[in-house]
Each structure stands twice: as C-alpha cells, then as structure tokens.
Design a protein around this motif. Structure first.
Motif, PDB file in Angstrom:
ATOM      1  N   ILE A 139      -4.616 -24.564  17.799  1.00 45.46           N
ATOM      2  CA  ILE A 139      -5.489 -23.856  16.866  1.00 45.46           C
ATOM      3  C   ILE A 139      -5.982 -22.589  17.551  1.00 45.46           C
ATOM      4  O   ILE A 139      -6.638 -22.659  18.591  1.00 45.46           O
ATOM      5  CB  ILE A 139      -6.682 -24.729  16.435  1.00 45.46           C
ATOM      6  CG1 ILE A 139      -6.215 -26.110  15.964  1.00 45.46           C
ATOM      7  CG2 ILE A 139      -7.484 -24.042  15.347  1.00 45.46           C
ATOM      8  CD1 ILE A 139      -7.343 -27.101  15.745  1.00 45.46           C
ATOM      9  N   GLU A 140      -5.656 -21.448  16.974  1.00 42.65           N
ATOM     10  CA  GLU A 140      -6.021 -20.171  17.601  1.00 42.65           C
ATOM     11  C   GLU A 140      -6.979 -19.387  16.713  1.00 42.65           C
ATOM     12  O   GLU A 140      -6.818 -19.329  15.499  1.00 42.65           O
ATOM     13  CB  GLU A 140      -4.776 -19.325  17.874  1.00 42.65           C
ATOM     14  CG  GLU A 140      -5.089 -18.007  18.568  1.00 42.65           C
ATOM     15  CD  GLU A 140      -3.847 -17.176  18.842  1.00 42.65           C
ATOM     16  OE1 GLU A 140      -3.246 -17.373  19.915  1.00 42.65           O
ATOM     17  OE2 GLU A 140      -3.472 -16.357  17.987  1.00 42.65           O
ATOM     18  N   GLY A 141      -7.971 -18.779  17.349  1.00 44.29           N
ATOM     19  CA  GLY A 141      -8.915 -17.937  16.625  1.00 44.29           C
ATOM     20  C   GLY A 141      -9.995 -17.453  17.563  1.00 44.29           C
ATOM     21  O   GLY A 141     -10.177 -17.986  18.657  1.00 44.29           O
ATOM     22  N   VAL A 142     -10.696 -16.431  17.148  1.00 49.04           N
ATOM     23  CA  VAL A 142     -11.771 -15.897  17.969  1.00 49.04           C
ATOM     24  C   VAL A 142     -12.891 -16.930  18.064  1.00 49.04           C
ATOM     25  O   VAL A 142     -12.975 -17.841  17.234  1.00 49.04           O
ATOM     26  CB  VAL A 142     -12.313 -14.572  17.384  1.00 49.04           C
ATOM     27  CG1 VAL A 142     -11.232 -13.518  17.378  1.00 49.04           C
ATOM     28  CG2 VAL A 142     -12.867 -14.791  15.979  1.00 49.04           C
ATOM     29  N   PRO A 143     -13.765 -16.825  19.062  1.00 43.66           N
ATOM     30  CA  PRO A 143     -14.882 -17.783  19.165  1.00 43.66           C
ATOM     31  C   PRO A 143     -15.764 -17.770  17.916  1.00 43.66           C
ATOM     32  O   PRO A 143     -16.017 -16.717  17.330  1.00 43.66           O
ATOM     33  CB  PRO A 143     -15.656 -17.272  20.393  1.00 43.66           C
ATOM     34  CG  PRO A 143     -14.652 -16.520  21.204  1.00 43.66           C
ATOM     35  CD  PRO A 143     -13.726 -15.891  20.204  1.00 43.66           C
ATOM     36  N   GLY A 144     -16.181 -18.967  17.503  1.00 46.78           N
ATOM     37  CA  GLY A 144     -17.138 -19.059  16.406  1.00 46.78           C
ATOM     38  C   GLY A 144     -16.568 -19.282  15.027  1.00 46.78           C
ATOM     39  O   GLY A 144     -17.305 -19.206  14.037  1.00 46.78           O
ATOM     40  N   VAL A 145     -15.251 -19.579  14.915  1.00 49.42           N
ATOM     41  CA  VAL A 145     -14.661 -19.787  13.580  1.00 49.42           C
ATOM     42  C   VAL A 145     -14.368 -21.267  13.319  1.00 49.42           C
ATOM     43  O   VAL A 145     -13.521 -21.608  12.510  1.00 49.42           O
ATOM     44  CB  VAL A 145     -13.377 -18.942  13.395  1.00 49.42           C
ATOM     45  CG1 VAL A 145     -13.721 -17.472  13.288  1.00 49.42           C
ATOM     46  CG2 VAL A 145     -12.371 -19.192  14.521  1.00 49.42           C
ATOM     47  N   ALA A 146     -15.053 -22.156  14.035  1.00 51.43           N
ATOM     48  CA  ALA A 146     -15.017 -23.614  13.787  1.00 51.43           C
ATOM     49  C   ALA A 146     -13.710 -24.273  14.220  1.00 51.43           C
ATOM     50  O   ALA A 146     -13.299 -25.272  13.633  1.00 51.43           O
ATOM     51  CB  ALA A 146     -15.312 -23.933  12.322  1.00 51.43           C
ATOM     52  N   LYS A 147     -13.060 -23.740  15.258  1.00 49.91           N
ATOM     53  CA  LYS A 147     -11.828 -24.390  15.761  1.00 49.91           C
ATOM     54  C   LYS A 147     -12.146 -25.772  16.321  1.00 49.91           C
ATOM     55  O   LYS A 147     -11.517 -26.767  15.952  1.00 49.91           O
ATOM     56  CB  LYS A 147     -11.188 -23.526  16.858  1.00 49.91           C
ATOM     57  CG  LYS A 147     -10.819 -22.130  16.437  1.00 49.91           C
ATOM     58  CD  LYS A 147     -10.033 -21.399  17.523  1.00 49.91           C
ATOM     59  CE  LYS A 147     -10.797 -21.287  18.835  1.00 49.91           C
ATOM     60  NZ  LYS A 147     -12.017 -20.461  18.712  1.00 49.91           N
ATOM     61  N   THR A 148     -13.124 -25.836  17.215  1.00 49.14           N
ATOM     62  CA  THR A 148     -13.482 -27.107  17.841  1.00 49.14           C
ATOM     63  C   THR A 148     -14.061 -28.076  16.830  1.00 49.14           C
ATOM     64  O   THR A 148     -13.741 -29.274  16.834  1.00 49.14           O
ATOM     65  CB  THR A 148     -14.488 -26.866  18.982  1.00 49.14           C
ATOM     66  OG1 THR A 148     -13.894 -25.989  19.945  1.00 49.14           O
ATOM     67  CG2 THR A 148     -14.863 -28.182  19.666  1.00 49.14           C
ATOM     68  N   LEU A 149     -14.899 -27.568  15.931  1.00 52.46           N
ATOM     69  CA  LEU A 149     -15.503 -28.425  14.907  1.00 52.46           C
ATOM     70  C   LEU A 149     -14.434 -29.054  14.024  1.00 52.46           C
ATOM     71  O   LEU A 149     -14.524 -30.242  13.670  1.00 52.46           O
ATOM     72  CB  LEU A 149     -16.482 -27.606  14.062  1.00 52.46           C
ATOM     73  CG  LEU A 149     -17.184 -28.352  12.923  1.00 52.46           C
ATOM     74  CD1 LEU A 149     -18.008 -29.512  13.470  1.00 52.46           C
ATOM     75  CD2 LEU A 149     -18.054 -27.400  12.112  1.00 52.46           C
ATOM     76  N   SER A 150     -13.410 -28.291  13.661  1.00 50.75           N
ATOM     77  CA  SER A 150     -12.320 -28.815  12.832  1.00 50.75           C
ATOM     78  C   SER A 150     -11.631 -29.992  13.517  1.00 50.75           C
ATOM     79  O   SER A 150     -11.377 -31.033  12.896  1.00 50.75           O
ATOM     80  CB  SER A 150     -11.301 -27.716  12.535  1.00 50.75           C
ATOM     81  OG  SER A 150     -11.887 -26.627  11.881  1.00 50.75           O
ATOM     82  N   ALA A 151     -11.332 -29.824  14.804  1.00 49.89           N
ATOM     83  CA  ALA A 151     -10.655 -30.882  15.559  1.00 49.89           C
ATOM     84  C   ALA A 151     -11.541 -32.119  15.675  1.00 49.89           C
ATOM     85  O   ALA A 151     -11.065 -33.253  15.523  1.00 49.89           O
ATOM     86  CB  ALA A 151     -10.272 -30.360  16.942  1.00 49.89           C
TER      87      ALA A 151
END
Length: 325
Positions: free
Chosen positions: A52-64
């Motif tokens: 999952i790639e994206g700038v910090p703060g776009v809910a990557k970790t939260l999604s996982a």
C-alpha cells in the motif's frame, strides 16, 4: 445491475455476506477509499500480499489494521526503521540457561495478518528477510525450517520513494506482492466528511466496535471456492497478451514475469467472486491488471523523464489489445 440479475451456479452467498460486512465496517471508518477496500479483500481471498503506497496521513496503516480486525486471526505489526535487523523481524535463537539448549524465539512475522509499516524505511538487508517467508511461507534459521500458519498475508505500507529517508524496494521483492495499491488524496467532499466524523468522534466509537467477520476456516473455504471459478480459454489468452506486451513495449525497460500472469488470474477470480459471479469477465481482468502489473515493470529512462507512470503504460497496453467477447 449485473450482480442483481445473475444467479451464480456456485453458492457465493455466505462469502458475499461476509465481504459486504467488511466493506461496511471499513467504509464507515475509512471515507472515500472504496476501491482500496475492495482490493484489500481481493488480496486476502486470492492469497496474496499487498503493498500500500501513499503519502503520510492517508489511512494506509489504518486500512491494514481494520482488515486485520475484521478477521478472527492472529495479527502482528512491525515498524520498519533504518536500524532494524533481520532477527528483529524473523526471530532469533535464545540460550536457555535451565535446559542448556538454544530455543528459537519467534519474531513478529509469525502470525496470520502481518502489517509491515513503512517497509521502505529499512535497508535492503532487513527487507531481504521477507523474501523466503513471503514466497514459500516458511522461515529457515540455523538449518531449521519453521512453517507459517495459514492464512498468511503481509500488508506492507510505504511512502513514495521521493520521501526523505526511504529506500527503493528491489524488483525481486516487489514481484512477491500480488498488488500495489496507491492511496490518493481524498476529494474535497470526502475530506469534509472525514473532518465531520472526527469532530463528532464517530470514528473512534466505530473503531472500538469492529468485530471479526471471517474466521480462518471461512477464509480457507472461500479460497478453495475461488480457485475453482471458471475462466474461459480466450480470457487466459487475453491475460497472456497483456503480460507479453509488457515485454515487447518500447516504453518499458523491464516487462512482467509469468508470476504476473498467474497473479492476474487469481485476483480476477477473487474480484469476480466479490461481485457475486462464479466466472471471470474481461472487466475483472482489466480491473486487476493495473494493481498487479504497475509495480512489476520498469519505465525506460526516456518515458520516466516525460513524467509517465507504469500505470499509464499498463492502461495503454490494455487499450491496444482487443477485448474478447
């Protein structure tokens, strides 16, 4: 509309009920990322790892984390840092003074759903610790092999390579991910909804209420059903043409391997299943081709300088190949 009209020969009702529950749970907390949520579910059902790639703060970790919470399985998290050692991920033998023997202490990689946060913050030596376990679902240390429990899924997040303090993942490691999902900035309307939800503390309440929807046994059963879904020979040829074109395209320096072809087949089946269909259509293949291929191919220096992306080239390739009907 197609989903309502079609009555599948294979009973997918239980699977789709669970999928809809996961969609609702994640969709209530993560606003405006419906495609990301669907690809997370497809990756789980297709037995693949996801980047999952994206700038910090776009809910990557939260999604996982939310996907892991919706599954009744063991979850662990590893925060990759520049000083992280391979033994911090895999585990290490520890001398037991009582028995006089070395005992293997398992690292956080031993689990069902593994969140590797900011995978490109660690140097290549630590990233290489994931090679064997991601591909062969086992870890070999000091001549002993430890088999991972099923299901085993690595969800890795990374910041764009331009971010300071990041390392580029080697191609061999990227090839082990079924998908690379790019998480974009939210739209104005979506960001307003995010602010409203945070303002009223709705998300915090919902996060505490997330309960497991799928058991390990249900995941195994769903995967078995999906593996047996029908794919017409002309669609397999369509997939082969797409992947073969990546190897003969002047815009690309590196094309995709046969592993990419297999990944498209597996993920297209899972994508069809969550649409309540027991057969694959060309639209399923087109939907998953981008996330499967974009991280497995390399642009030529000229095209990179022009500002094109690998996703752009994949879209061009799909448009030039006749879609079978």
């Amino acid at each position: 509309m197609e989903q309502e009209q079609f009555n599948p020969r294979t009973d997918l009702s239980a699977l789709n009920e669970a999928v809809n529950q996961i969609r609702n749970v994640l969709g209530n907390i993560i606003i405006g990322q419906k495609q990301v949520i669907d690809f997370l579910i497809v990756g789980l059902l297709a037995d693949g790892h996801i980047l999952i790639e994206g700038v910090p703060g776009v809910a990557k970790t939260l999604s996982a984390k939310l996907l892991a919470k919706s599954i009744d399985a063991q979850f662990s998290r590893v925060q990759f840092t520049p000083d992280l050692m391979p033994s911090d991920v895999l585990g290490t033998p520890i001398f037991n003074t009582k028995t006089g023997d070395f005992e293997f202490r398992k690292g956080p990689i031993f689990g069902n759903i593994i969140l590797v946060d900011e995978i490109n913050r660690a140097p290549a030596k630590t990233q290489s610790a994931l090679f064997e376990v991601m591909e062969e679902r086992q870890v070999t240390i000091d001549g002993h092999t430890y088999i991972m429990d099923e299901p085993f899924m690595v969800l890795a997040t990374q910041n764009p390579i331009e971010q300071e303090g990041t390392y580029r993942l080697p191609e061999a490691q990227l090839d082990r991910f079924l998908f690379k999902i790019e998480v974009k900035y939210p739209s104005l309307e979506e960001e307003t909804a995010i602010l409203m939800a945070q303002h009223t503390l709705v998300n915090k309440t919902l996060l505490n209420e997330v309960k497991p929807v799928l058991s390990v046994q249900q995941i195994q059963e769903a995967r078995a059903i999906i593996r047996n879904l029908f794919v017409e020979p002309k669609l397999l040829e369509f997939i082969a043409k797409i992947v073969n074109e990546t190897r003969n395209n002047s815009s690309l320096y590196l094309g995709a391997s046969p592993r990419a072809s297999l990944s498209i087949v597996h993920s297209a089946k899972a994508f069809a299943a969550i649409q309540n269909r027991d057969f694959v259509t060309p639209e399923d293949i087109i939907a998953v081709a981008g996330p499967v291929l974009a991280h497995r191919i390399l642009l030529s220096p000229e095209k990179e300088m022009e500002g094109l992306t690998t996703s752009d080239i994949v879209n061009q390739i799909i448009k030039k190949i006749e879609v079978p009907r």
